[in-house]
Design a protein around this motif. Structure first.
Motif, PDB file in Angstrom:
ATOM      1  N   PRO A   1      14.011  -6.442 -28.227  1.00 24.28           N
ATOM      2  CA  PRO A   1      14.882  -5.263 -28.167  1.00 24.28           C
ATOM      3  C   PRO A   1      15.014  -4.602 -29.533  1.00 24.28           C
ATOM      4  CG  PRO A   1      16.213  -7.248 -28.192  1.00 24.28           C
ATOM      5  CD  PRO A   1      14.781  -7.701 -28.150  1.00 24.28           C
ATOM      6  N   ASN A   2      13.929  -3.958 -29.958  1.00 23.57           N
ATOM      7  CA  ASN A   2      13.953  -3.245 -31.227  1.00 23.57           C
ATOM      8  C   ASN A   2      14.585  -1.874 -31.017  1.00 23.57           C
ATOM      9  OD1 ASN A   2      11.935  -1.631 -30.009  1.00 23.57           O
ATOM     10  ND2 ASN A   2      10.340  -2.998 -30.773  1.00 23.57           N
ATOM     11  N   GLY A   3      14.440  -1.003 -31.978  1.00 25.75           N
ATOM     12  CA  GLY A   3      15.098   0.284 -31.875  1.00 25.75           C
ATOM     13  C   GLY A   3      14.627   1.161 -30.743  1.00 25.75           C
ATOM     14  N   ALA A   4      13.476   0.833 -30.124  1.00 26.72           N
ATOM     15  CA  ALA A   4      12.947   1.676 -29.056  1.00 26.72           C
ATOM     16  C   ALA A   4      13.277   1.139 -27.668  1.00 26.72           C
ATOM     17  CB  ALA A   4      11.432   1.806 -29.204  1.00 26.72           C
ATOM     18  N   ILE A   5      13.853  -0.054 -27.593  1.00 27.52           N
ATOM     19  CA  ILE A   5      14.098  -0.701 -26.309  1.00 27.52           C
ATOM     20  C   ILE A   5      15.561  -1.120 -26.233  1.00 27.52           C
ATOM     21  CG2 ILE A   5      13.517  -2.661 -24.822  1.00 27.52           C
ATOM     22  CD1 ILE A   5      10.756  -2.685 -26.104  1.00 27.52           C
ATOM     23  N   LEU A   6      16.222  -0.745 -25.159  1.00 26.94           N
ATOM     24  CA  LEU A   6      17.598  -1.179 -24.959  1.00 26.94           C
ATOM     25  C   LEU A   6      17.641  -2.682 -24.705  1.00 26.94           C
ATOM     26  CD1 LEU A   6      19.000   1.603 -22.611  1.00 26.94           C
ATOM     27  CD2 LEU A   6      19.663   1.190 -24.979  1.00 26.94           C
TER      28      LEU A   6
ATOM     29  N   LEU B   1      15.257  10.136 -33.015  1.00 21.24           N
ATOM     30  CA  LEU B   1      14.861  10.212 -31.610  1.00 21.24           C
ATOM     31  C   LEU B   1      15.845   9.485 -30.700  1.00 21.24           C
ATOM     32  CD1 LEU B   1      10.995   9.654 -31.936  1.00 21.24           C
ATOM     33  CD2 LEU B   1      12.210  11.810 -31.561  1.00 21.24           C
ATOM     34  N   LEU B   2      16.763   8.708 -31.277  1.00 19.17           N
ATOM     35  CA  LEU B   2      17.843   8.036 -30.532  1.00 19.17           C
ATOM     36  C   LEU B   2      17.316   7.088 -29.459  1.00 19.17           C
ATOM     37  CD1 LEU B   2      20.275  11.074 -29.989  1.00 19.17           C
ATOM     38  CD2 LEU B   2      20.116   9.549 -31.965  1.00 19.17           C
ATOM     39  N   MET B   3      16.164   6.487 -29.705  1.00 19.10           N
ATOM     40  CA  MET B   3      15.536   5.700 -28.649  1.00 19.10           C
ATOM     41  C   MET B   3      16.309   4.421 -28.318  1.00 19.10           C
ATOM     42  SD  MET B   3      11.501   6.209 -29.472  1.00 19.10           S
ATOM     43  CE  MET B   3      11.006   5.340 -27.991  1.00 19.10           C
ATOM     44  N   GLY B   4      17.122   3.927 -29.251  1.00 19.56           N
ATOM     45  CA  GLY B   4      17.880   2.719 -28.962  1.00 19.56           C
ATOM     46  C   GLY B   4      19.225   2.970 -28.328  1.00 19.56           C
ATOM     47  N   ALA B   5      19.546   4.220 -28.039  1.00 15.83           N
ATOM     48  CA  ALA B   5      20.839   4.567 -27.442  1.00 15.83           C
ATOM     49  C   ALA B   5      20.666   4.845 -25.955  1.00 15.83           C
ATOM     50  CB  ALA B   5      21.430   5.792 -28.130  1.00 15.83           C
ATOM     51  N   LYS B   6      21.685   4.508 -25.186  1.00 16.75           N
ATOM     52  CA  LYS B   6      21.686   4.809 -23.749  1.00 16.75           C
ATOM     53  C   LYS B   6      22.379   6.156 -23.573  1.00 16.75           C
ATOM     54  CE  LYS B   6      22.549   2.600 -19.266  1.00 16.75           C
ATOM     55  NZ  LYS B   6      21.145   2.487 -18.863  1.00 16.75           N
ATOM     56  N   THR B   7      21.592   7.213 -23.694  1.00 14.14           N
ATOM     57  CA  THR B   7      22.159   8.556 -23.669  1.00 14.14           C
ATOM     58  C   THR B   7      22.128   9.129 -22.252  1.00 14.14           C
ATOM     59  OG1 THR B   7      20.112   9.787 -24.041  1.00 14.14           O
ATOM     60  CG2 THR B   7      21.219   8.881 -25.995  1.00 14.14           C
ATOM     61  N   LEU B   8      22.862  10.228 -22.096  1.00 14.54           N
ATOM     62  CA  LEU B   8      22.876  10.935 -20.814  1.00 14.54           C
ATOM     63  C   LEU B   8      21.607  11.747 -20.588  1.00 14.54           C
ATOM     64  CD1 LEU B   8      26.564  12.201 -20.923  1.00 14.54           C
ATOM     65  CD2 LEU B   8      25.653  10.453 -19.382  1.00 14.54           C
ATOM     66  N   SER B   9      20.753  11.847 -21.594  1.00 15.72           N
ATOM     67  CA  SER B   9      19.512  12.638 -21.477  1.00 15.72           C
ATOM     68  C   SER B   9      18.477  11.830 -20.707  1.00 15.72           C
ATOM     69  CB  SER B   9      18.988  12.984 -22.876  1.00 15.72           C
ATOM     70  OG  SER B   9      19.952  13.686 -23.610  1.00 15.72           O
TER      71      SER B   9
ATOM     72  N   PRO C   1       3.860   5.383 -30.386  1.00 13.07           N
ATOM     73  CA  PRO C   1       3.321   4.068 -30.747  1.00 13.07           C
ATOM     74  C   PRO C   1       4.466   3.086 -30.993  1.00 13.07           C
ATOM     75  CG  PRO C   1       3.315   5.478 -32.665  1.00 13.07           C
ATOM     76  CD  PRO C   1       3.800   6.329 -31.512  1.00 13.07           C
ATOM     77  N   ARG C   2       4.125   1.821 -31.042  1.00 19.73           N
ATOM     78  CA  ARG C   2       5.111   0.806 -31.396  1.00 19.73           C
ATOM     79  C   ARG C   2       5.636   1.082 -32.812  1.00 19.73           C
ATOM     80  NH1 ARG C   2       3.407  -5.391 -32.332  1.00 19.73           N
ATOM     81  NH2 ARG C   2       1.758  -4.209 -33.347  1.00 19.73           N
ATOM     82  N   GLY C   3       6.962   0.916 -32.997  1.00 13.75           N
ATOM     83  CA  GLY C   3       7.566   1.111 -34.308  1.00 13.75           C
ATOM     84  C   GLY C   3       8.082   2.504 -34.571  1.00 13.75           C
ATOM     85  N   VAL C   4       7.976   3.420 -33.598  1.00  9.26           N
ATOM     86  CA  VAL C   4       8.401   4.794 -33.841  1.00  9.26           C
ATOM     87  C   VAL C   4       9.904   4.883 -34.060  1.00  9.26           C
ATOM     88  CG1 VAL C   4       8.731   5.392 -31.403  1.00  9.26           C
ATOM     89  CG2 VAL C   4       8.163   7.182 -33.056  1.00  9.26           C
ATOM     90  N   ALA C   5      10.685   4.032 -33.418  1.00 12.76           N
ATOM     91  CA  ALA C   5      12.140   4.123 -33.550  1.00 12.76           C
ATOM     92  C   ALA C   5      12.588   3.871 -34.983  1.00 12.76           C
ATOM     93  CB  ALA C   5      12.810   3.129 -32.608  1.00 12.76           C
ATOM     94  N   GLU C   6      11.894   2.975 -35.665  1.00 11.68           N
ATOM     95  CA  GLU C   6      12.237   2.689 -37.055  1.00 11.68           C
ATOM     96  C   GLU C   6      11.818   3.840 -37.969  1.00 11.68           C
ATOM     97  OE1 GLU C   6      12.219  -0.902 -34.689  1.00 11.68           O
ATOM     98  OE2 GLU C   6      10.656   0.606 -35.008  1.00 11.68           O
ATOM     99  N   ARG C   7      10.707   4.488 -37.645  1.00 11.18           N
ATOM    100  CA  ARG C   7      10.218   5.585 -38.474  1.00 11.18           C
ATOM    101  C   ARG C   7      10.942   6.899 -38.191  1.00 11.18           C
ATOM    102  NH1 ARG C   7       5.406   3.138 -36.908  1.00 11.18           N
ATOM    103  NH2 ARG C   7       4.928   4.795 -35.407  1.00 11.18           N
TER     104      ARG C   7
ATOM    105  N   SER D   1      15.550  -0.015 -16.156  1.00 12.34           N
ATOM    106  CA  SER D   1      15.510  -1.472 -16.045  1.00 12.34           C
ATOM    107  C   SER D   1      14.856  -2.098 -17.265  1.00 12.34           C
ATOM    108  CB  SER D   1      14.750  -1.894 -14.784  1.00 12.34           C
ATOM    109  OG  SER D   1      13.423  -1.386 -14.824  1.00 12.34           O
ATOM    110  N   SER D   2      15.086  -3.401 -17.421  1.00 19.41           N
ATOM    111  CA  SER D   2      14.389  -4.209 -18.418  1.00 19.41           C
ATOM    112  C   SER D   2      13.257  -4.966 -17.734  1.00 19.41           C
ATOM    113  CB  SER D   2      15.350  -5.215 -19.058  1.00 19.41           C
ATOM    114  OG  SER D   2      16.451  -4.568 -19.651  1.00 19.41           O
TER     115      SER D   2
END
Length: 296
Positions: free
Chosen positions: A216-221, A159-167, A149-155, A201-202
């Protein structure tokens, strides 16, 4: 220098004024082995990366890419990259690459070997695929539920959703699913119906003349190409906005685009099989601007 081109980097994380970069870069044969079996980037995808475009010898959006690499490092508890070293590595590579055409320059920071003394870092350059046709004709897109759901990155910041990881396994699986559904690309949406981003992509939509991108919150680059296009639009007096975008707004938009560093801007022509309104004149304008930049 022929392509592909690979540069190993000895990561340093101290004040740039006290660093000599003379011995921090090592060119190597791109076909030669470079990573150890215990390298965590290969074993677990435990690392971060950025990919920038080099157009006719000009690297694009260097500073936003380095800033985002630093943000990703902080989120992932990696040593914070030294901006001066990465600027120098990019400049070193670009000076040795072909000065005509479009190239993709990927730079990576990994946690290194498990229990190892230091992270691993490298830069790899290849010739970009020819995206001329897709820029001209657009892409068919399907929406896929990201499972949050929306807001999961803050909670759940772990989950590292705001990072551009190799995963990137989920991202690649989403693109394969788009192909299975007869489409070219994907837009992720939250379980409660809000637009997120594409796997690579954005998303930019035009709603009543305003160019909007999901906040661009914690879940979106925070997309580097999207930022560049918003700067361009602002300079022309065109309104732009960061805010939540619902799936229904996306479906009813005046026009919509997927934007990324190497493919640039492509129009969304269908969404979940339904035709979308398009503005190819603006698509061409966007890509002319992005291809014509000579600053960083």
């Amino acid at each position: 220098m022929s392509l592909p081109f690979t540069l190993l980097i000895d990561p340093v994380s101290v004040d740039s004024e006290r660093i000599s970069f003379d011995d921090t870069f090592h060119e190597m044969d791109s076909a030669a082995p470079a990573l150890r079996v215990g390298e965590l980037s290969a074993q677990r995808g435990d690392g971060i990366f950025e990919t920038l475009s080099v157009v006719n010898g000009h690297p694009q959006e260097v500073e936003p890419h380095i800033a985002r690499l630093r943000d990703s490092a902080e989120i992932c508890d990696l040593p914070v990259p030294n901006p001066a070293q990465w600027r120098a590595a990019i400049a070193y590579a670009v000076a040795r690459l072909p000065q005509q055409g479009e190239l993709a320059l990927k730079f990576v920071l990994s946690r290194g070997v498990e229990s190892g003394p230091a992270p691993t870092a490298w830069l790899h350059a290849t010739r970009a695929a020819d995206f001329g046709a897709v820029r001209a004709t657009g892409v068919r897109v399907v929406t896929l539920d990201r499972g949050y759901p929306r807001g999961v990155a803050e909670r759940a910041p772990w989950l590292l959703m705001g990072a551009k990881t190799l995963s990137y396994a989920i991202n690649m699986a989403a693109l394969r699913e788009a192909t299975r559904r007869g489409a070219d690309d994907t837009i992720f949406v939250t379980t409660d119906g809000y637009v997120m981003e594409g796997p690579t992509s954005s998303v930019i939509v035009r709603i009543d003349g305003v160019y909007v991108t999901p906040a661009p919150n914690g879940a979106i680059l925070h997309g580097t190409t999207q930022q560049s296009l918003f700067e361009y639009l602002r300079a022309q007096g065109v309104p732009v906005e960061y805010r939540d975008v619902t799936l229904s707004e996306l479906r009813e938009a005046d026009a919509s685009w997927l934007v990324s560093s190497v493919r640039l801007a492509v129009s969304v022509t269908t969404l979940d099989g339904a035709p979308m309104r398009t503005d190819f004149a603006v698509s061409n304008e966007f890509n002319s601007y992005l291809l014509g930049r000579t600053d960083n």
